[in-house]
Design a protein around this motif. Structure first.
Motif, PDB file in Angstrom:
ATOM      1  N   SER A  42       0.842  -1.184   0.000  1.00 26.16           N
ATOM      2  CA  SER A  42       0.000   0.000   0.000  1.00 26.16           C
ATOM      3  C   SER A  42       0.882   1.241   0.000  1.00 26.16           C
ATOM      4  O   SER A  42       2.085   1.159   0.231  1.00 26.16           O
ATOM      5  CB  SER A  42      -0.927   0.006   1.220  1.00 26.16           C
ATOM      6  N   ALA A  43       0.275   2.371  -0.268  1.00 24.66           N
ATOM      7  CA  ALA A  43       1.021   3.626  -0.282  1.00 24.66           C
ATOM      8  C   ALA A  43       0.081   4.770   0.051  1.00 24.66           C
ATOM      9  O   ALA A  43      -1.145   4.623   0.006  1.00 24.66           O
ATOM     10  CB  ALA A  43       1.645   3.848  -1.664  1.00 24.66           C
ATOM     11  N   ARG A  44       0.696   5.896   0.389  1.00 20.91           N
ATOM     12  CA  ARG A  44      -0.077   7.113   0.608  1.00 20.91           C
ATOM     13  C   ARG A  44       0.774   8.292   0.176  1.00 20.91           C
ATOM     14  O   ARG A  44       1.995   8.203   0.084  1.00 20.91           O
ATOM     15  CB  ARG A  44      -0.535   7.247   2.053  1.00 20.91           C
ATOM     16  N   ILE A  45       0.108   9.410  -0.076  1.00 15.76           N
ATOM     17  CA  ILE A  45       0.782  10.627  -0.504  1.00 15.76           C
ATOM     18  C   ILE A  45       0.574  11.676   0.577  1.00 15.76           C
ATOM     19  O   ILE A  45      -0.548  11.903   1.033  1.00 15.76           O
ATOM     20  CB  ILE A  45       0.219  11.120  -1.846  1.00 15.76           C
ATOM     21  N   VAL A  46       1.680  12.318   0.968  1.00 12.09           N
ATOM     22  CA  VAL A  46       1.646  13.338   2.013  1.00 12.09           C
ATOM     23  C   VAL A  46       2.152  14.641   1.396  1.00 12.09           C
ATOM     24  O   VAL A  46       3.170  14.645   0.693  1.00 12.09           O
ATOM     25  CB  VAL A  46       2.533  12.920   3.207  1.00 12.09           C
ATOM     26  N   ASP A  47       1.453  15.748   1.654  1.00 11.46           N
ATOM     27  CA  ASP A  47       1.904  17.029   1.108  1.00 11.46           C
ATOM     28  C   ASP A  47       2.988  17.636   1.979  1.00 11.46           C
ATOM     29  O   ASP A  47       3.381  17.066   3.003  1.00 11.46           O
ATOM     30  CB  ASP A  47       0.738  17.991   0.890  1.00 11.46           C
ATOM     31  N   SER A  48       3.493  18.794   1.586  1.00  9.34           N
ATOM     32  CA  SER A  48       4.606  19.429   2.301  1.00  9.34           C
ATOM     33  C   SER A  48       4.228  19.896   3.699  1.00  9.34           C
ATOM     34  O   SER A  48       5.100  20.172   4.516  1.00  9.34           O
ATOM     35  CB  SER A  48       5.154  20.598   1.484  1.00  9.34           C
ATOM     36  N   ASN A  49       2.937  19.947   4.012  1.00 10.05           N
ATOM     37  CA  ASN A  49       2.478  20.305   5.357  1.00 10.05           C
ATOM     38  C   ASN A  49       2.276  19.087   6.246  1.00 10.05           C
ATOM     39  O   ASN A  49       1.868  19.210   7.389  1.00 10.05           O
ATOM     40  CB  ASN A  49       1.164  21.089   5.277  1.00 10.05           C
ATOM     41  N   GLY A  50       2.489  17.895   5.697  1.00 13.49           N
ATOM     42  CA  GLY A  50       2.297  16.667   6.459  1.00 13.49           C
ATOM     43  C   GLY A  50       0.890  16.101   6.390  1.00 13.49           C
ATOM     44  O   GLY A  50       0.585  15.117   7.056  1.00 13.49           O
ATOM     45  N   SER A  51       0.033  16.703   5.579  1.00  8.35           N
ATOM     46  CA  SER A  51      -1.339  16.214   5.439  1.00  8.35           C
ATOM     47  C   SER A  51      -1.403  15.108   4.404  1.00  8.35           C
ATOM     48  O   SER A  51      -0.796  15.204   3.333  1.00  8.35           O
ATOM     49  CB  SER A  51      -2.267  17.353   5.000  1.00  8.35           C
ATOM     50  N   VAL A  52      -2.159  14.064   4.722  1.00  9.35           N
ATOM     51  CA  VAL A  52      -2.344  12.961   3.778  1.00  9.35           C
ATOM     52  C   VAL A  52      -3.300  13.430   2.685  1.00  9.35           C
ATOM     53  O   VAL A  52      -4.368  13.975   2.966  1.00  9.35           O
ATOM     54  CB  VAL A  52      -2.894  11.710   4.487  1.00  9.35           C
ATOM     55  N   ILE A  53      -2.892  13.215   1.437  1.00  6.82           N
ATOM     56  CA  ILE A  53      -3.694  13.605   0.277  1.00  6.82           C
ATOM     57  C   ILE A  53      -4.570  12.430  -0.129  1.00  6.82           C
ATOM     58  O   ILE A  53      -4.119  11.282  -0.156  1.00  6.82           O
ATOM     59  CB  ILE A  53      -2.770  13.985  -0.911  1.00  6.82           C
ATOM     60  N   THR A  54      -5.815  12.725  -0.459  1.00 12.65           N
ATOM     61  CA  THR A  54      -6.714  11.678  -0.916  1.00 12.65           C
ATOM     62  C   THR A  54      -6.168  11.079  -2.205  1.00 12.65           C
ATOM     63  O   THR A  54      -5.804  11.790  -3.131  1.00 12.65           O
ATOM     64  CB  THR A  54      -8.127  12.250  -1.167  1.00 12.65           C
ATOM     65  N   SER A  55      -6.088   9.763  -2.231  1.00 10.78           N
ATOM     66  CA  SER A  55      -5.597   9.056  -3.410  1.00 10.78           C
ATOM     67  C   SER A  55      -6.348   7.739  -3.515  1.00 10.78           C
ATOM     68  O   SER A  55      -7.131   7.393  -2.631  1.00 10.78           O
ATOM     69  CB  SER A  55      -4.087   8.815  -3.305  1.00 10.78           C
ATOM     70  N   LEU A  56      -6.094   7.020  -4.595  1.00 12.25           N
ATOM     71  CA  LEU A  56      -6.727   5.716  -4.743  1.00 12.25           C
ATOM     72  C   LEU A  56      -5.756   4.765  -5.412  1.00 12.25           C
ATOM     73  O   LEU A  56      -4.795   5.176  -6.041  1.00 12.25           O
ATOM     74  CB  LEU A  56      -8.033   5.817  -5.539  1.00 12.25           C
ATOM     75  N   THR A  57      -6.014   3.492  -5.248  1.00 10.82           N
ATOM     76  CA  THR A  57      -5.225   2.452  -5.889  1.00 10.82           C
ATOM     77  C   THR A  57      -6.113   1.810  -6.950  1.00 10.82           C
ATOM     78  O   THR A  57      -7.249   1.440  -6.661  1.00 10.82           O
ATOM     79  CB  THR A  57      -4.780   1.399  -4.854  1.00 10.82           C
ATOM     80  N   ALA A  58      -5.583   1.733  -8.174  1.00  6.12           N
ATOM     81  CA  ALA A  58      -6.383   1.198  -9.275  1.00  6.12           C
ATOM     82  C   ALA A  58      -5.464   0.625 -10.340  1.00  6.12           C
ATOM     83  O   ALA A  58      -4.244   0.745 -10.256  1.00  6.12           O
ATOM     84  CB  ALA A  58      -7.261   2.300  -9.865  1.00  6.12           C
ATOM     85  N   TYR A  59      -6.057   0.032 -11.340  1.00 12.56           N
ATOM     86  CA  TYR A  59      -5.310  -0.477 -12.478  1.00 12.56           C
ATOM     87  C   TYR A  59      -5.096   0.632 -13.495  1.00 12.56           C
ATOM     88  O   TYR A  59      -5.926   1.525 -13.642  1.00 12.56           O
ATOM     89  CB  TYR A  59      -6.046  -1.640 -13.128  1.00 12.56           C
ATOM     90  N   TRP A  60      -3.996   0.538 -14.227  1.00 10.56           N
ATOM     91  CA  TRP A  60      -3.607   1.543 -15.209  1.00 10.56           C
ATOM     92  C   TRP A  60      -4.718   1.829 -16.212  1.00 10.56           C
ATOM     93  O   TRP A  60      -5.055   2.981 -16.480  1.00 10.56           O
ATOM     94  CB  TRP A  60      -2.344   1.057 -15.926  1.00 10.56           C
ATOM     95  N   PHE A  61      -5.306   0.792 -16.813  1.00 14.18           N
ATOM     96  CA  PHE A  61      -6.306   1.001 -17.859  1.00 14.18           C
ATOM     97  C   PHE A  61      -7.521   1.767 -17.339  1.00 14.18           C
ATOM     98  O   PHE A  61      -8.107   2.570 -18.056  1.00 14.18           O
ATOM     99  CB  PHE A  61      -6.732  -0.329 -18.507  1.00 14.18           C
ATOM    100  N   ALA A  62      -7.889   1.536 -16.088  1.00 16.96           N
ATOM    101  CA  ALA A  62      -9.044   2.220 -15.517  1.00 16.96           C
ATOM    102  C   ALA A  62      -8.759   3.715 -15.345  1.00 16.96           C
ATOM    103  O   ALA A  62      -9.579   4.567 -15.678  1.00 16.96           O
ATOM    104  CB  ALA A  62      -9.422   1.591 -14.183  1.00 16.96           C
ATOM    105  N   TRP A  63      -7.574   4.029 -14.833  1.00 18.17           N
ATOM    106  CA  TRP A  63      -7.189   5.427 -14.651  1.00 18.17           C
ATOM    107  C   TRP A  63      -7.083   6.138 -15.992  1.00 18.17           C
ATOM    108  O   TRP A  63      -7.579   7.248 -16.178  1.00 18.17           O
ATOM    109  CB  TRP A  63      -5.873   5.513 -13.890  1.00 18.17           C
ATOM    110  N   MET A  64      -6.406   5.520 -16.953  1.00 15.97           N
ATOM    111  CA  MET A  64      -6.160   6.158 -18.243  1.00 15.97           C
ATOM    112  C   MET A  64      -7.433   6.426 -19.023  1.00 15.97           C
ATOM    113  O   MET A  64      -7.472   7.308 -19.868  1.00 15.97           O
ATOM    114  CB  MET A  64      -5.184   5.323 -19.076  1.00 15.97           C
ATOM    115  N   ALA A  65      -8.484   5.684 -18.759  1.00 16.13           N
ATOM    116  CA  ALA A  65      -9.750   5.936 -19.439  1.00 16.13           C
ATOM    117  C   ALA A  65     -10.267   7.340 -19.126  1.00 16.13           C
ATOM    118  O   ALA A  65     -10.911   7.974 -19.961  1.00 16.13           O
ATOM    119  CB  ALA A  65     -10.781   4.889 -19.030  1.00 16.13           C
ATOM    120  N   PHE A  66      -9.957   7.844 -17.935  1.00 19.64           N
ATOM    121  CA  PHE A  66     -10.434   9.158 -17.517  1.00 19.64           C
ATOM    122  C   PHE A  66      -9.339  10.222 -17.492  1.00 19.64           C
ATOM    123  O   PHE A  66      -9.635  11.411 -17.464  1.00 19.64           O
ATOM    124  CB  PHE A  66     -11.083   9.059 -16.135  1.00 19.64           C
ATOM    125  N   HIS A  67      -8.072   9.800 -17.474  1.00 19.33           N
ATOM    126  CA  HIS A  67      -6.935  10.724 -17.372  1.00 19.33           C
ATOM    127  C   HIS A  67      -5.859  10.351 -18.390  1.00 19.33           C
ATOM    128  O   HIS A  67      -4.737   9.982 -18.021  1.00 19.33           O
ATOM    129  CB  HIS A  67      -6.353  10.689 -15.953  1.00 19.33           C
TER     130      HIS A  67
END
Length: 103
Positions: A42-67
């Motif tokens: 698993s992973a998470r993204i933290v900004d420069s203020n230490g706040s966890v950024i909302t993210s998701l885990t998905a497959y490449w093809f699913a993400w690329m369909a929208f981005h």
């Protein structure tokens, strides 16, 4: 992750290759720390203020369909720009099809 009108993905396979469980990356003018937990896959993204950024885990093809203009972070070379296109390198094609990704 989405910052402004840009998107970037972090393949778990690439994060696992990093020498540290935390990777610092600057994207679209903002600095983030990506914390990868190999034990939990698993992973998470933290900004420069230490706040966890909302993210998701998905497959490449699913993400690329929208981005389709997303960039992908690659451990060995930094960033691969993938403007909505298939990956032409056989090595990178295998990386990009592996799952999961942190978005």
């Amino acid at each position: 992750i989405e910052v402004g009108d840009k998107a970037k993905v972090y393949p778990f396979e690439e994060l696992a290759k990093a020498k540290s469980p935390s990777v610092i990356d600057t994207f679209n003018g903002k600095t983030f720390t990506i914390e990868y937990l190999d034990k939990d896959k698993s992973a998470r993204i933290v900004d420069s203020n230490g706040s966890v950024i909302t993210s998701l885990t998905a497959y490449w093809f699913a993400w690329m369909a929208f981005h389709p203009e997303s960039e992908a972070w690659l451990n060995r070379s930094g960033v691969l720009d993938l403007p909505g296109a298939p990956c032409y390198s056989p090595v990178l094609r295998g990386v990009l099809r592996s799952a999961p990704y942190l978005f």
